[in-house]
Scaffold this motif. Structure first.
Motif: not given
Length: 714
Positions: A497-503
């Motif tokens: 439910g939180t932002f996660q970096c995918s790069s």
């Protein structure tokens, strides 16, 4: 040894045998068994040394019998009439069993040529019965009869003259219209489908036209029985096959299925639009491995379990080569409870069996659904229920033989362990009741021969004849989506439910639901969110304008900060960019013209209808032009599901997934993304979610107020 053999032949040549009608028969070999009521003959697998009697030779049954015996003798080359006779004789045998017998017999012979592909014999392994071939042959004979009368007028007209006469535009080829007009002049009023069928049969190079050589081969009135179009087509296919083999020699391509596991990675040559993808499966790779869970994105996709060869067109339309019998299942599906449903449509109605199988199901190139005790099937070609194999536990009449366009619905009730089949929405009655699958789990399975072309729908798209809702059946894809959602949620862990970096994240600053980028081109997604069905909406507010691509992505999206790849730069993501709108306002595998410029305080709404494949964007609440549906936002395809995706390049935005009221009303029927997040939140994370949400709301409101004071936007 040679002299000894010559002496034996010379001695046998002096023997004479008299037939029952008093005529002298040809000599038989010494040592051949003698029957009391007839001449000496070789064993059944030999060649008759005595010619048939005149009465038997005049019998119309002799040519078909001779053609069938030539097939058993592994002959490759037949006339069209002989091919028809062989297929008629073997009508009861499935195409794959014909091929198995033929190749097994061929292994025991010494032949220069050991491949039947590209010869007239291939038709025996491609057609369930002779009706279609007989129909085309009869039409061709009518054309030849008309040409015979035309050429018999004594005006020295040749076949080449006839071809030029029929070639209305004088381009050297006959198309469907020219052939139809010419046949009408011969007194043959054929419907367009019949003309197309005749042309396709004579079209050896499959270019959609008849050149003079193809015309002469199919309709030539001299030497008609010398092989016809089938032989001509076979010779061309042989040359083409040799050229292809020479070009591929030594290339050493990698196997498409790199492991035996059902969910192992696939390597396919070419782009998605390059044509049907061919999957080859070695003889040792069969069954037993379709319940592997390692690749979440591929769960539920069509998997070649056994049968050697599968051709895909549009991912769900399946066919195979002559003589093969593939069996397909959905990857990783293991149903233990509930009521489930899927459909199979006959694009070409040949031999095919649809049904269900358990974990011990082990199909092969000759055995498929219903051929063992671990599968239960409906043979829609023979109109029979099959279970336990031919002559096994069950083979009962059921339903009707399917035709082109028919849709078979396969329903499974795991509470009562009953199986029911539907034909075009009408129930055919209960097929199996109280079955006992191994391990208590089942999965869909479909087996078919080369005479069939099938479209298999496990629920990826709406069913054509869905069962009534009151019955409580769900698509197999519902199970798949639930599984994918559960695994995706579990993989997110505490970041759910939180932002996660995918790069690359070095230049990405994440503060709650606020994203700020000062350099680079990093991407972020909402951890644990995977929208597999339904209608969803979220919005974001531009705090500091700049280049950004924000929208949606699927499970296969991989951004790259270093390479400058973000949302919309591949086939697995879609992004709206108000900084470069309208010229480059929308991104999907490249830029497209769409939208309008954004500024500080602009609120962009992102809506998606996953079931209907519709994507829309709004500007300060307006979905009207130039906003709305982007150029590639209709009928889009995705892997597993979609999730919010953000890619920024020196800019700042704050997202609102619905934890607090939206600034603008979502489209009718659309739910907030946050409602999905809360509905799927793991129990271990629920106790901290309320306090975290309240803190995030207050922090976001304070940040927005500060930005509004700095920019003068109120």
């Amino acid at each position: 040894r040679l002299r000894s053999w010559r002496r034996r032949v010379s001695a046998s040549a002096r023997l004479s045998v008299t037939q029952n009608d008093g005529t002298a028969a040809a000599p038989a070999l010494r040592g051949a068994p003698r029957r009391r009521d007839g001449p000496r003959h070789l064993p059944p697998d030999g060649v008759w040394l005595t010619p048939p009697s005149p009465a038997f030779a005049a019998d119309a049954a002799l040519p078909p019998l001779r053609a069938a015996m030539r097939f058993f003798n592994n002959a490759f080359w037949f006339t069209e009439q002989e091919v028809i006779a062989v297929i008629a004789a073997l009508r009861a045998a499935p195409e794959s069993k014909r091929r198995q017998f033929f190749e097994a017999a061929l292994e025991g012979r010494r032949r220069d040529r050991v491949s039947w592909e590209g010869t007239p014999c291939a038709s025996v392994f491609a057609m369930a019965n002779e009706l279609a071939l007989q129909r085309v042959y009869d039409l061709s004979m009518r054309v030849r009869a008309g040409l015979t009368s035309m050429l018999g007028g004594g005006d020295q007209t040749t076949m080449h003259d006839v071809f030029n006469l029929w070639d209305a535009n004088q381009d050297g080829y006959l198309n469907v219209g020219e052939l139809s007009a010419a046949l009408a002049k011969l007194g043959m009023e054929l419907v367009p489908d019949q003309v197309e069928e005749v042309l396709a049969h004579a079209d050896a190079d499959e270019d959609g036209f008849l050149d003079y050589r193809e015309f002469l081969s199919q309709f030539g009135v001299h030497g008609v029985e010398a092989g016809g179009a089938a032989a001509q087509r076979a010779r061309r296919l042989m040359r083409r096959q040799r050229r292809r083999a020479q070009s591929q020699e030594g290339s050493g391509g990698a196997s498409v299925l790199s492991q035996l596991q059902g969910l192992s990675s696939l390597q396919q040559n070419g782009d998605e639009g390059a044509g049907p993808a061919d999957l080859e499966l070695d003889a040792g790779q069969k069954g037993a491995s379709i319940l592997d869970w390692r690749r979440l994105a591929s769960v539920g996709t069509i998997f070649l379990t056994a049968g050697g060869h599968l051709q895909r067109s549009g991912d769900r339309v399946l066919s195979t080569r002559p003589g093969y019998r593939p069996t397909v299942t959905p990857r990783g599906v293991a149903l233990r409870a509930g009521k489930w449903f899927f459909e199979v449509t006959a694009v070409r109605a040949g031999r095919g069996t649809v049904g269900w199988a358990d974990s011990l199901f082990a199909p092969s190139h000759i055995q498929g659904v219903g051929d063992d005790a671990s599968s239960w099937g409906y043979d829609a070609f023979a109109a029979k229920l099959v279970h336990g194999g031919g002559g096994g536990e069950l083979e009962a009449d059921y339903g009707f033989r399917w035709e082109v366009g028919d849709v078979i619905g396969c329903a499974l009730d795991m509470a009562s362990m009953d199986i029911t089949f539907y034909l075009n929405g009408e129930s055919l009655g209960r097929a199996f009741t109280g079955i006992h699958p191994s391990g208590g789990l089942l999965f869909p399975a479909v087996s078919f021969e080369s005479s069939s072309v099938l479209e298999v729908n496990f629920g990826v798209k709406p069913f054509r004849f869905a069962p009534p809702r009151s019955l409580g059946y769900r698509s197999v894809m519902h199970w798949v989506r639930t599984l994918q959602e559960q695994h995706h949620v579990a993989a997110a862990g505490a970041r759910y439910g939180t932002f996660q970096c995918s790069s690359g994240s070095a230049s990405l600053n994440i503060e709650g639901l606020k994203l700020t980028v000062d350099s680079g081109f990093p991407s972020a997604t909402l951890a644990g969110c995977l929208l597999t069905h339904g209608r969803w909406y979220y919005e974001f507010t531009v705090l500091r304008p700049g280049v950004a691509q924000i929208g949606w992505c699927d499970l296969d999206f991989m951004g790259s900060n270093r390479s400058g790849l973000g949302a919309g730069d591949d086939k697995h993501s879609w992004g709206y960019d108000g900084a470069r709108a309208p010229r480059c306002g929308f991104w999907f595998n490249g830029h497209h013209t769409f939208g309008q410029q954004w500024a500080s305080g602009t609120v962009i709404g992102c809506a998606v209808d996953v079931d209907r494949r519709i994507m829309r964007f709004s500007h300060n609440g307006s979905f009207e032009q130039p906003m709305g549906v982007p150029p590639t936002g209709l009928n889009f395809e995705f892997v597993a599901g979609v999730m919010p995706a953000f890619t920024l390049n020196p800019s700042s935005v704050v997202a609102n997934f619905g934890a607090r009221p939206f600034k603008h009303r979502p489209p009718p029927g659309h739910l907030s993304v946050w409602s999905w997040v809360e509905a799927h939140r793991p129990e271990a994370l629920r106790k901290d979610s309320s306090a975290a949400d309240n803190g995030a709301k207050e922090e976001e409101e304070e940040e927005e107020e500060g930005e509004e004071e700095d920019t003068g936007v109120g």
